[in-house]
Design an enzyme around this catalytic site. Structure first.
Site, PDB file in Angstrom:
ATOM      1  N   ARG A  42      30.697 -17.286 -26.984  1.00 37.93           N
ATOM      2  CA  ARG A  42      29.811 -16.145 -26.743  1.00 37.93           C
ATOM      3  C   ARG A  42      28.354 -16.581 -26.690  1.00 37.93           C
ATOM      4  O   ARG A  42      27.993 -17.676 -27.142  1.00 37.93           O
ATOM      5  CB  ARG A  42      29.992 -15.090 -27.833  1.00 37.93           C
ATOM      6  N   LYS A 178      24.540 -29.013 -37.305  1.00 34.38           N
ATOM      7  CA  LYS A 178      25.851 -28.546 -36.876  1.00 34.38           C
ATOM      8  C   LYS A 178      25.773 -28.326 -35.373  1.00 34.38           C
ATOM      9  O   LYS A 178      25.014 -27.475 -34.898  1.00 34.38           O
ATOM     10  CB  LYS A 178      26.228 -27.248 -37.584  1.00 34.38           C
ATOM     11  N   LYS A 180      27.379 -27.344 -31.796  1.00 37.50           N
ATOM     12  CA  LYS A 180      28.432 -26.620 -31.095  1.00 37.50           C
ATOM     13  C   LYS A 180      28.862 -27.420 -29.863  1.00 37.50           C
ATOM     14  O   LYS A 180      28.013 -27.904 -29.103  1.00 37.50           O
ATOM     15  CB  LYS A 180      27.931 -25.241 -30.660  1.00 37.50           C
ATOM     16  N   ASP A 207      31.470 -28.572 -34.288  1.00 41.47           N
ATOM     17  CA  ASP A 207      32.278 -27.356 -34.282  1.00 41.47           C
ATOM     18  C   ASP A 207      32.851 -27.140 -32.884  1.00 41.47           C
ATOM     19  O   ASP A 207      32.120 -26.839 -31.937  1.00 41.47           O
ATOM     20  CB  ASP A 207      31.425 -26.153 -34.692  1.00 41.47           C
ATOM     21  N   GLU A 235      35.013 -29.216 -37.214  1.00 41.92           N
ATOM     22  CA  GLU A 235      35.455 -27.887 -37.616  1.00 41.92           C
ATOM     23  C   GLU A 235      36.380 -27.268 -36.566  1.00 41.92           C
ATOM     24  O   GLU A 235      36.041 -27.226 -35.390  1.00 41.92           O
ATOM     25  CB  GLU A 235      34.214 -27.005 -37.808  1.00 41.92           C
ATOM     26  N   ASP A 260      38.483 -23.259 -40.165  1.00 39.37           N
ATOM     27  CA  ASP A 260      37.591 -22.101 -40.203  1.00 39.37           C
ATOM     28  C   ASP A 260      38.342 -20.848 -39.759  1.00 39.37           C
ATOM     29  O   ASP A 260      38.791 -20.051 -40.577  1.00 39.37           O
ATOM     30  CB  ASP A 260      36.355 -22.346 -39.335  1.00 39.37           C
ATOM     31  N   LYS A 284      34.202 -17.560 -45.204  1.00 41.28           N
ATOM     32  CA  LYS A 284      33.183 -16.634 -44.714  1.00 41.28           C
ATOM     33  C   LYS A 284      33.506 -15.245 -45.242  1.00 41.28           C
ATOM     34  O   LYS A 284      34.656 -14.783 -45.156  1.00 41.28           O
ATOM     35  CB  LYS A 284      33.150 -16.621 -43.183  1.00 41.28           C
ATOM     36  N   ASP A 337      26.727 -23.639 -44.826  1.00 44.22           N
ATOM     37  CA  ASP A 337      26.282 -23.546 -43.429  1.00 44.22           C
ATOM     38  C   ASP A 337      25.692 -22.149 -43.284  1.00 44.22           C
ATOM     39  O   ASP A 337      26.342 -21.226 -42.807  1.00 44.22           O
ATOM     40  CB  ASP A 337      27.480 -23.776 -42.497  1.00 44.22           C
ATOM     41  N   ASP A 339      22.417 -20.986 -41.986  1.00 45.97           N
ATOM     42  CA  ASP A 339      21.134 -20.981 -41.285  1.00 45.97           C
ATOM     43  C   ASP A 339      20.823 -19.741 -40.459  1.00 45.97           C
ATOM     44  O   ASP A 339      19.721 -19.642 -39.909  1.00 45.97           O
ATOM     45  CB  ASP A 339      21.044 -22.211 -40.365  1.00 45.97           C
TER      46      ASP A 339
END
Length: 406
Positions: A42, A178, A180, A207, A235, A260, A284, A337, A339
């Site tokens: 996204r 991290k 992506k 990730d 991840e 995750d 999370k 994580d 941020d």
């Protein structure tokens, strides 16, 4: 206030105190981001989020929040609002019980709306801790002393843009990035090398957001290891439902593998542990449904000798502060994580924590230590839910969706 003991009796534990919920309130907000946040799944330029407010008898008021993250949780701001204004409010308003009993009521009322459950459950915990005039982490058995090292996410852009973001993050003191990744491994390699050219002394967390098959993950991660990149972990490289595939990847590579999207609950954690599918679990609040369910995941990890990260999606400061208190509360949680607030144009509400040079510290104060977020701050531009005058609860425009199967 703490409950004073009777003469000669042991001091009452905060966990044993009976709480009564006087009111539940809900308001919606929309906050712009400083720059777009892009993953393989996204692109986000502004965040719609919902704030739940719980008031206890005695006057303590706590807040929790949940962000619109349909691509991850299946839950929109509209469905979160409907869940909170409907079954969430009905389950909690006027209810009495210990903090654990009231938390269980929330989980039972909102079994498929984990983001909404997390917002309400965090608000309850914030109010509970404020009533005891103590930081939430301390009441959960942790400590607000010390600091945890945070990372900064480098979202999915072209290599020069990612290099610029890495350079900025390193200049601000961040030592862990991290990154992506997408579905084009050759382009991803260019991205990683651009990031490391810009910030050669950082550590990397990669990730993949479920983007690879097990065979692809083994080939790609093995290739990155052969290049001797400074990798701390990868991840969720494969789809969440493919626990056997995740275990296959873990057995074939040297870099730690973190689950995750595959872990929403204690039951998920136990399934991953039994399969030998992960070295770490990413907890999370929006997936677990709140503080107590998240602690249950951490307990399962600790019993198995695994460690955990507390992570987040693109969520506002209330959610991130709650996640930080969770992280400071359990011995199995060694990584964070957290941020997202650095991406928000508005810093509201004030308080909670501070971050300097990548080191996150809780500020203390009762509950989450945050100022209360007024309903008029960053208000959402869309119309509120329609009201049926015969009912107290708003009529939802769409029912809360079930979260994706883990």
């Amino acid at each position: 206030m703490s409950i004073p003991p009777a003469d000669g009796a042991p001091a009452a534990r905060p966990d044993d105190a009976v709480l009564t919920v006087r009111a539940v309130r809900v308001h919606r907000h929309r906050a712009a981001l400083l720059r777009p946040f892009v993953t393989a799944a996204r692109r986000t330029e502004a965040v719609d989020y919902v704030v739940a407010e719980v008031e206890l008898d005695g006057g303590a008021v706590g807040q929790g929040s949940a962000a619109d993250a349909v691509a991850v949780t299946g839950q929109s701001a509209a469905s979160i609002t409907a869940a909170l204004d409907g079954p969430g409010r009905r389950a909690l308003t006027g209810a009495s019980g210990t903090i654990a009993e009231l938390s269980a009521r929330i989980s039972a009322a909102l079994p498929q709306a984990t983001s909404a459950a997390a917002a309400l459950e965090v608000a309850l915990h914030d109010a509970w801790a404020r009533g005891h005039d103590a930081p939430l982490a301390a009441l959960l058995g942790g400590s607000i002393a010390g600091a945890m090292e945070n990372d900064m996410t480098i979202s999915l852009e072209d290599p020069p843009a990612m290099a610029a973001r890495a350079r900025q993050a390193r200049a601000a003191g961040t030592r862990i990035l991290k990154v992506k990744l997408g579905r084009d491994i050759d382009e991803d390699r260019r991205r990683l090398h651009a990031v490391l050219e810009a910030a050669p002394d950082v550590r990397l967390r990669l990730d993949a957001n479920q983007g690879w098959s097990p065979a692809e993950a083994i080939r790609i991660i093995g290739g990155l290891e052969a290049e001797d990149l400074p990798l701390d972990l990868v991840e969720q490289p494969v789809p969440a439902a493919d626990v056997a595939g995740l275990a296959q990847v873990r057995a074939a590579v040297g870099v730690p593998i973190m689950a995750d999207e595959a872990v929403w609950s204690r039951e998920d954690a136990l399934r991953l542990i039994d399969a030998g599918a992960a070295d770490l679990l990413n907890i999370k609040l929006a997936k677990s449904g709140g503080i107590r369910p998240a602690l249950a995941i951490a307990d399962a990890a600790a019993e198995a000798g695994l460690t955990c990260m507390v992570g987040a999606m693109m969520e506002p400061r209330i959610s991130i502060t709650a996640a930080a208190h969770l992280a400071f509360s359990h011995r199995a949680i060694t990584l964070i994580d957290l941020d997202p607030p650095a991406w928000f144009a508005s810093p509201a509400p004030a308080g909670g924590y501070t971050e300097d040079g990548g080191m996150l510290r809780l500020l203390g104060g009762p509950g989450l230590g945050l100022d209360r977020l007024d309903a008029q701050v960053d208000p959402a531009t869309h119309a509120p839910a329609r009201h049926d005058p015969a009912r107290h609860d708003p009529v939802p425009s769409d029912p809360p969706p079930e979260h994706p199967a883990p």
